[in-house]
Design an enzyme around this catalytic site. Structure first.
Site, mmCIF file in Angstrom:
data_model
loop_
_atom_site.group_PDB
_atom_site.id
_atom_site.type_symbol
_atom_site.label_atom_id
_atom_site.label_comp_id
_atom_site.label_asym_id
_atom_site.label_seq_id
_atom_site.Cartn_x
_atom_site.Cartn_y
_atom_site.Cartn_z
ATOM 1 N N ASP A 1 0.738 -1.202 -0.055
ATOM 2 C CA ASP A 1 -0.167 0.152 -0.223
ATOM 3 C C ASP A 1 0.849 1.314 0.078
ATOM 4 O OD1 ASP A 1 0.837 0.043 2.621
ATOM 5 O OD2 ASP A 1 -1.075 0.194 3.599
ATOM 6 N N GLU B 1 9.676 -4.303 10.035
ATOM 7 C CA GLU B 1 10.062 -3.042 9.697
ATOM 8 C C GLU B 1 10.638 -2.393 10.552
ATOM 9 O OE1 GLU B 1 7.011 -1.009 6.917
ATOM 10 O OE2 GLU B 1 8.422 0.647 7.042
HETATM 11 O O1 KIV Z 1 3.500 -0.908 1.355
HETATM 12 C C1 KIV Z 1 4.753 -1.644 1.262
HETATM 13 O O2 KIV Z 1 5.289 -1.207 0.285
HETATM 14 C C2 KIV Z 1 5.066 -2.282 2.555
HETATM 15 C C3 KIV Z 1 6.554 -2.627 2.295
HETATM 16 C C4 KIV Z 1 7.177 -1.444 2.957
HETATM 17 C C5 KIV Z 1 6.939 -3.805 3.315
HETATM 18 O O3 KIV Z 1 4.390 -2.736 3.356
#
Ligand code: KIV
Length: 318
Positions: free
Chosen positions: A72, A210
């Site tokens: 997202d 993360e």
């Molecule tokens: O939304 C995204 O791109 C993510 C990644 C940073 C893991 O959740």
């Protein structure tokens, strides 16, 4: 300018809307959940990257990526929204479909957007089913730890592979006080471990960690039986994920970049150079050159010119 020979021979159409994808002749084997588990067992790092549309998925797939994530992050880096809370389920599904069309080998995962899964496990299941049926994704990702264990269990029981996302969870940036590194205190590191174990026990097949200290993410990884995919979590995870736009350098100079991003390219600079050159060529009439135009037989042209001249002469007489 690129030499003509650098373009693929399949460009047969006289349209600017030619299909972007051509199936590769030597396509690698489809990555399944079993492939990912086998990589994990062999301690071979899993390479994951985001893709937000057909071209970014196509290049990731051709480059040999194991897992493509329609994150997202799409909201911010591709749609220009302020944060990820604005993106809708319909937005995500549209982009998932385009990514799915280009991804022939990599395992595809779609990110459940804020508001589409938190209300109940039933709501999450309805959403996840749409990701599989309409978005053509093979798995889904959701942000959250122990509190989402019942949801993860519901989805996995329904046969939908789940990647959990713990540590810094951008959808909750307001509750976290911004994009803050997690697991920096003993209590916070213990919460991270508790979350990781809970999502594993609920059936998640992988967990994104993360923005956490490398030592903590590494210790958590050692405690699990499922792969951890790190983003800003050091080298001790079972795999890594990056946002494609970030690692390609497809943004203007001066934009903030998180510390953990390694910039592998400078797509912005190359695109800017090429577009400036095109603009200058248009202004100076250097483009299009003869080789970019369609020929007409000489006799047809003369005949056309003759008719025009005759019509002009007739108009003058009357
Ligand atoms: O939304 C995204 O791109 C993510 C990644 C940073 C893991 O959740």
């Amino acid at each position: 300018m690129l030499p003509r020979a650098a373009l693929p021979a399949v460009q047969a159409r006289n349209s600017s809307h030619s299909p972007l994808g051509v199936p590769s002749a030597n396509q690698r084997k489809k990555v399944t959940i079993n492939t990912l588990q086998s990589l994990y067992r062999k301690s071979e790092p899993i390479a994951m990257i985001t893709a937000h549309d057909f071209p970014s998925a196509h290049v990731a797939d051709q480059a040999g990526i194991d897992m493509v994530l329609v994150g997202d992050s799409l909201a911010m880096v591709a749609l220009g929204m302020e944060d990820t809370s604005e993106i809708t389920l319909e937005d995500m599904l549209l982009h998932c479909r385009s990514v799915a069309r280009a991804t022939k080998a990599a395992f595809t995962v779609g990110d459940l957007p804020m508001g589409s899964y938190e209300i109940s496990p039933e709501q999450a299941l309805e959403t996840a089913i749409r990701f599989v049926k309409e978005g053509r994704m093979q798995g889904v990702k959701l942000e959250g730890g122990i509190e989402f264990a019942p949801t993860i269990a519901k989805l996995t029981r329904a046969g939908i592979p789940v990647v959990a996302h713990i540590g810094l969870t951008p959808q909750r940036q307001n509750a976290l006080g911004g994009f803050r590194v997690q697991g920096k205190s003993t209590a916070s590191a213990l919460r991270l471990l508790q979350d990781a174990i809970a999502v594993q026990e609920a059936g998640a097949f992988a967990v994104v960690i993360e923005a956490a200290p490398a030592e903590i993410a590494s210790l958590v990884t050692k405690k699990l039986r499922i792969p951890t995919i790190g983003i800003g979590a050091g080298n001790g995870c079972s795999g890594q994920v990056l946002v494609q736009v970030d690692m390609l350098g497809n943004f203007p100079p001066g934009r903030f970049l998180p510390k953990f991003v390694k910039q592998y390219g400078n797509v912005w600079a190359e695109a800017s150079r090429a577009i400036t050159e095109y603009r200058n060529d248009v202004k100076s009439r250097a483009y299009p050159a003869l080789e970019h135009t369609y020929p007409i037989p000489k006799d047809e042209l003369s005949e056309f010119e003759k008719i025009i001249a005759e019509k002009e002469a007739e108009a003058k007489v009357t």
